[in-house]
Design a protein around this motif. Structure first.
Motif, short mmCIF file in Angstrom:
data_model
loop_
_atom_site.label_atom_id
_atom_site.label_comp_id
_atom_site.label_asym_id
_atom_site.label_seq_id
_atom_site.Cartn_x
_atom_site.Cartn_y
_atom_site.Cartn_z
N THR A 10 41.60 31.23 40.05
CA THR A 10 42.39 32.44 40.17
C THR A 10 43.79 32.15 39.66
N THR A 11 44.23 32.96 38.70
CA THR A 11 45.57 32.78 38.15
C THR A 11 46.24 34.14 38.01
N GLN A 12 47.51 34.11 37.73
CA GLN A 12 48.25 35.33 37.46
C GLN A 12 48.08 35.78 36.01
N ALA A 13 47.40 34.99 35.20
CA ALA A 13 47.21 35.30 33.80
C ALA A 13 46.38 36.57 33.63
N VAL A 14 46.58 37.23 32.51
CA VAL A 14 45.83 38.44 32.20
C VAL A 14 44.35 38.12 32.08
N ASN A 15 44.03 37.00 31.44
CA ASN A 15 42.64 36.61 31.24
C ASN A 15 42.20 35.61 32.29
N PRO A 16 40.97 35.74 32.79
CA PRO A 16 40.48 34.79 33.78
C PRO A 16 40.31 33.40 33.18
N GLN A 17 40.40 32.40 34.04
CA GLN A 17 40.19 31.02 33.64
C GLN A 17 39.07 30.43 34.49
N VAL A 18 38.27 29.59 33.86
CA VAL A 18 37.14 28.94 34.52
C VAL A 18 37.26 27.44 34.28
N THR A 19 37.04 26.66 35.32
CA THR A 19 37.11 25.20 35.22
C THR A 19 35.71 24.62 35.24
N LEU A 20 35.40 23.79 34.25
CA LEU A 20 34.13 23.06 34.18
C LEU A 20 34.40 21.63 34.62
N VAL A 31 39.00 23.40 30.98
CA VAL A 31 39.42 24.71 31.46
C VAL A 31 39.29 25.71 30.32
N LEU A 32 38.59 26.80 30.60
CA LEU A 32 38.38 27.87 29.63
C LEU A 32 39.20 29.08 30.00
N GLU A 33 39.81 29.71 29.01
CA GLU A 33 40.42 31.03 29.20
C GLU A 33 39.50 32.02 28.53
N LEU A 34 39.18 33.10 29.24
CA LEU A 34 38.21 34.09 28.75
C LEU A 34 38.93 35.35 28.28
N TYR A 35 38.47 35.90 27.17
CA TYR A 35 39.08 37.08 26.56
C TYR A 35 38.42 38.37 27.07
N LYS A 36 38.77 38.77 28.28
CA LYS A 36 38.13 39.97 28.83
C LYS A 36 38.53 41.24 28.08
N ASP A 37 39.65 41.21 27.37
CA ASP A 37 40.07 42.37 26.58
C ASP A 37 39.29 42.49 25.28
N LYS A 38 38.79 41.37 24.74
CA LYS A 38 38.07 41.37 23.47
C LYS A 38 36.54 41.38 23.63
N ALA A 39 36.06 40.87 24.76
CA ALA A 39 34.62 40.79 25.01
C ALA A 39 34.34 41.09 26.48
N PRO A 40 34.63 42.30 26.93
CA PRO A 40 34.55 42.61 28.37
C PRO A 40 33.14 42.46 28.96
N ILE A 41 32.13 42.85 28.23
CA ILE A 41 30.76 42.76 28.75
C ILE A 41 30.33 41.30 28.84
N THR A 42 30.63 40.53 27.81
CA THR A 42 30.27 39.12 27.78
C THR A 42 31.00 38.35 28.87
N VAL A 43 32.30 38.59 29.03
CA VAL A 43 33.08 37.90 30.05
C VAL A 43 32.56 38.27 31.45
N ALA A 44 32.29 39.53 31.70
CA ALA A 44 31.75 39.93 33.01
C ALA A 44 30.41 39.24 33.27
N ASN A 45 29.57 39.15 32.27
CA ASN A 45 28.28 38.47 32.39
C ASN A 45 28.48 37.00 32.74
N PHE A 46 29.34 36.32 31.99
CA PHE A 46 29.61 34.90 32.21
C PHE A 46 30.17 34.68 33.61
N LEU A 47 31.12 35.51 34.02
CA LEU A 47 31.72 35.36 35.35
C LEU A 47 30.71 35.62 36.47
N ASN A 48 29.76 36.51 36.25
CA ASN A 48 28.69 36.71 37.24
C ASN A 48 27.89 35.43 37.44
#
Length: 172
Positions: A10-20, A31-48
């Motif tokens: 959880t960050t204050q950044a606009v895009n979510p971050q995930v740690t592997l 650490v990955l930063e995800l582009y929810k503004d550019k790929a909203p469906i894909t990011v939501a899927n990955f985060l699920n």
């Protein structure tokens, strides 16, 4: 053998971050930063998948130095995990498959990505949407592979994974 543990950060950044968290033949943190503004469906899927714990205990099962490091589908015994439904391919988002970018893996069908992802270990423009392919007298645009994030920390870990000795297994 490499094992993944994936955590949502959880960050204050606009895009979510995930740690592997990587353990096994190579260890470290990516650490990955995800582009929810550019790929909203894909990011939501990955985060699920991340939030459900799906990726924990999986391996990077396809490693090709200078090309990519792929995971998200197989456990340490090379058993493929069951996934949810495929998502639409958002490869038209203008993002490129460059070194350090994260993209969805898929079958030859453009809209078949589920849980598997890869980290580009080279500049792979032939994986981008809109590249022209030829078949005899016909030309067509390739569907591409959806880029949905990038490595913001730990690319040295990806480099080390890419340099590891690998082998092939028939019919995993």
């Amino acid at each position: 053998m490499l094992f993944l543990t994936v955590l949502m950060r959880t960050t204050q950044a606009v895009n979510p971050q995930v740690t592997l968290q990587i353990a096994g033949g190579q260890s470290g943190t990516i650490v990955l930063e995800l582009y929810k503004d550019k790929a909203p469906i894909t990011v939501a899927n990955f985060l699920n998948y991340v939030q459900s714990g799906f990726y924990n205990g999986l391996i990077f099962h396809r490693v090709i130095e200078g090309f990519m490091v792929q995971g998200g589908g197989f456990d340490i015994d090379l058993n493929q995990k069951d996934t949810g439904p495929a998502v639409i391919n958002e490869s038209t988002n203008g993002l490129k498959n460059l070194y350090g970018k994260v993209a969805m893996a898929r079958t030859p069908h453009p809209h078949s990505a589920t849980a598997q992802f890869f980290i580009n270990h080279g500049d792979n423009d032939f994986l981008d949407f809109g590249q022209i392919a030829y078949s005899g007298q016909n030309a067509y645009f390739l569907a591409g592979y959806c880029v949905f994030g990038h490595v913001i920390s730990g690319m040295d870990v990806v480099d080390n994974i890419a340099e590891m000795e690998t082998g092939s297994v028939e019919n995993p």
